[in-house]
Design a protein around this motif. Structure first.
Motif, PDB file in Angstrom:
ATOM      1  N   ALA A 139      23.406 -44.004  31.626  1.00 14.06           N
ATOM      2  CA  ALA A 139      24.151 -42.755  31.446  1.00 14.06           C
ATOM      3  C   ALA A 139      25.135 -42.851  30.275  1.00 14.06           C
ATOM      4  O   ALA A 139      25.266 -41.905  29.485  1.00 14.06           O
ATOM      5  CB  ALA A 139      24.893 -42.400  32.734  1.00 14.06           C
ATOM      6  N   ARG A 140      25.810 -43.987  30.151  1.00 14.69           N
ATOM      7  CA  ARG A 140      26.765 -44.153  29.045  1.00 14.69           C
ATOM      8  C   ARG A 140      26.071 -44.080  27.691  1.00 14.69           C
ATOM      9  O   ARG A 140      26.606 -43.517  26.727  1.00 14.69           O
ATOM     10  CB  ARG A 140      27.503 -45.484  29.169  1.00 14.69           C
ATOM     11  N   LEU A 148      25.258 -40.454  26.959  1.00 18.43           N
ATOM     12  CA  LEU A 148      26.516 -39.750  26.705  1.00 18.43           C
ATOM     13  C   LEU A 148      27.042 -40.049  25.301  1.00 18.43           C
ATOM     14  O   LEU A 148      27.521 -39.155  24.594  1.00 18.43           O
ATOM     15  CB  LEU A 148      27.546 -40.178  27.752  1.00 18.43           C
ATOM     16  N   ASP A 158      24.337 -38.378  22.553  1.00 14.40           N
ATOM     17  CA  ASP A 158      24.333 -36.910  22.554  1.00 14.40           C
ATOM     18  C   ASP A 158      24.542 -36.432  23.984  1.00 14.40           C
ATOM     19  O   ASP A 158      23.622 -36.439  24.796  1.00 14.40           O
ATOM     20  CB  ASP A 158      23.011 -36.370  22.003  1.00 14.40           C
ATOM     21  N   ARG A 159      25.748 -36.018  24.294  1.00 15.09           N
ATOM     22  CA  ARG A 159      26.087 -35.626  25.660  1.00 15.09           C
ATOM     23  C   ARG A 159      25.375 -34.352  26.101  1.00 15.09           C
ATOM     24  O   ARG A 159      25.423 -34.000  27.288  1.00 15.09           O
ATOM     25  CB  ARG A 159      27.597 -35.462  25.821  1.00 15.09           C
ATOM     26  N   THR A 160      24.720 -33.649  25.171  1.00 12.72           N
ATOM     27  CA  THR A 160      23.981 -32.442  25.563  1.00 12.72           C
ATOM     28  C   THR A 160      22.575 -32.754  26.071  1.00 12.72           C
ATOM     29  O   THR A 160      21.896 -31.869  26.584  1.00 12.72           O
ATOM     30  CB  THR A 160      23.866 -31.454  24.389  1.00 12.72           C
ATOM     31  N   ALA A 174      24.380 -40.232  36.311  1.00 14.12           N
ATOM     32  CA  ALA A 174      24.317 -39.168  35.310  1.00 14.12           C
ATOM     33  C   ALA A 174      25.293 -38.043  35.641  1.00 14.12           C
ATOM     34  O   ALA A 174      26.027 -37.561  34.777  1.00 14.12           O
ATOM     35  CB  ALA A 174      22.891 -38.634  35.207  1.00 14.12           C
ATOM     36  N   ALA A 225      28.826 -38.991  35.054  1.00  7.50           N
ATOM     37  CA  ALA A 225      29.145 -39.044  33.623  1.00  7.50           C
ATOM     38  C   ALA A 225      29.227 -37.661  32.994  1.00  7.50           C
ATOM     39  O   ALA A 225      29.586 -37.532  31.819  1.00  7.50           O
ATOM     40  CB  ALA A 225      28.101 -39.884  32.889  1.00  7.50           C
ATOM     41  N   GLY A 226      28.880 -36.636  33.755  1.00  4.65           N
ATOM     42  CA  GLY A 226      28.931 -35.275  33.230  1.00  4.65           C
ATOM     43  C   GLY A 226      27.674 -34.838  32.512  1.00  4.65           C
ATOM     44  O   GLY A 226      27.672 -33.820  31.810  1.00  4.65           O
ATOM     45  N   LEU A 227      26.585 -35.600  32.691  1.00  6.56           N
ATOM     46  CA  LEU A 227      25.319 -35.237  32.063  1.00  6.56           C
ATOM     47  C   LEU A 227      24.565 -34.240  32.939  1.00  6.56           C
ATOM     48  O   LEU A 227      24.672 -34.260  34.167  1.00  6.56           O
ATOM     49  CB  LEU A 227      24.436 -36.473  31.876  1.00  6.56           C
TER      50      LEU A 227
END
Length: 265
Positions: A141-142, A145, A148-150, A165, A168-170
């Motif tokens: 996940a890092r 992120l 490209d966090r999108t 994920a 991590a905000g994904l």
């Protein structure tokens, strides 16, 4: 893409079909990528560690774009000889760096092929490990992120990779497999176990239809685990991959589902 809760039939009237492609190396080819690109809506492209090379990545990206198929990075362990299906002893930091490297490699090659990367999906032993090991899942996940966090991460629902994920905000895309059997905990059965790989296309398609209509993973013993389902995977390296993908498309179409990529190609 959905973040939590069981997927209802109304949500599933639009669903993605993906395959792992670009897994040859140099002069060696693996699978019928051209035929699969005519059937799938998303492709996970090998990034050079378990298969693929720069030329194959460019060609695969270009061919996918020509067919309106979305592409994603398919990073794995650096294990050409074992096709990424062996666990390589690496630290979380090494895994994170390797995944970031592979995503970036495909982004560059996709640009040469006039396409763009719209998701990430881990391959083989790395994917299996990320589903069971929280530290590996967090490293994966890092890496996404940081690059490209999108980019959404394609995950098996209810396991460590999904949790990492989301933490991590994904965005996540929840996946089931057409040609693999499941253990009672929702993990994939080891390939060495009898019945772990489903070779019959009609059986795979009927099973996918049941799982999608019920919003559940069906285990080898028949247990149903309620999950959200956004995409279905057919492994591109199997001899029956094209037949299976075609059968899955037909079964879902007959059930009233529209196949469409979860991300714009």
């Amino acid at each position: 893409m959905m973040d939590e809760g069981r997927t209802h039939k109304a949500d599933l009237m639009r669903i993605d079909l993906n395959a792992d492609l670009g897994e040859g190396y140099g002069p060696y080819t693996l699978g019928d990528d051209a035929a699969l690109l005519d059937l799938v809506t998303s492709a996970n492209v090998a990034c050079g560690f378990h298969g693929g090379d720069p030329s194959i990545m460019v060609v695969t990206a270009s061919a996918a774009r020509a067919r309106g198929v979305a592409i994603g990075a398919h990073p794995g362990f650096q294990d050409l000889r074992g096709f990424g299906r062996r666990v390589i002893a690496e630290s979380a930091g090494e895994i994170e760096a390797g995944v970031a490297y592979q995503i970036g490699a495909l982004q560059a090659c996709a640009a040469l092929g006039h396409h763009r990367v719209t998701h990430v999906k881990a391959h083989g032993a790395l994917a299996n490990l990320s589903n069971a090991d929280a530290d590996v899942a967090k490293a994966l996940a890092r890496a996404v992120l940081a690059v490209d966090r999108t980019l959404p991460l394609v995950v098996m629902p209810g396991l460590a990779a999904e949790r990492a994920a989301l933490d991590a905000g994904l965005a996540v895309v929840r996946e089931i497999y057409a040609d693999r059997a499941y253990e009672e905990d929702g993990q994939l059965c080891a390939r060495s176990r009898p019945g772990a790989v489903i070779h019959d296309a009609a059986e795979a398609a009927a099973r996918v239809r049941r799982m999608v209509e019920e919003g559940a993973v069906i285990t080898l013993a028949g247990r149903r685990i309620a999950v959200s389902i956004d995409t279905i995977c057919v492994h591109g390296d199997t001899p029956q991959a094209v037949e299976t993908a075609r059968a899955v498309r037909l079964a879902l179409g007959e059930a009233g589902f529209e196949l469409a990529a979860f991300a714009a190609a």
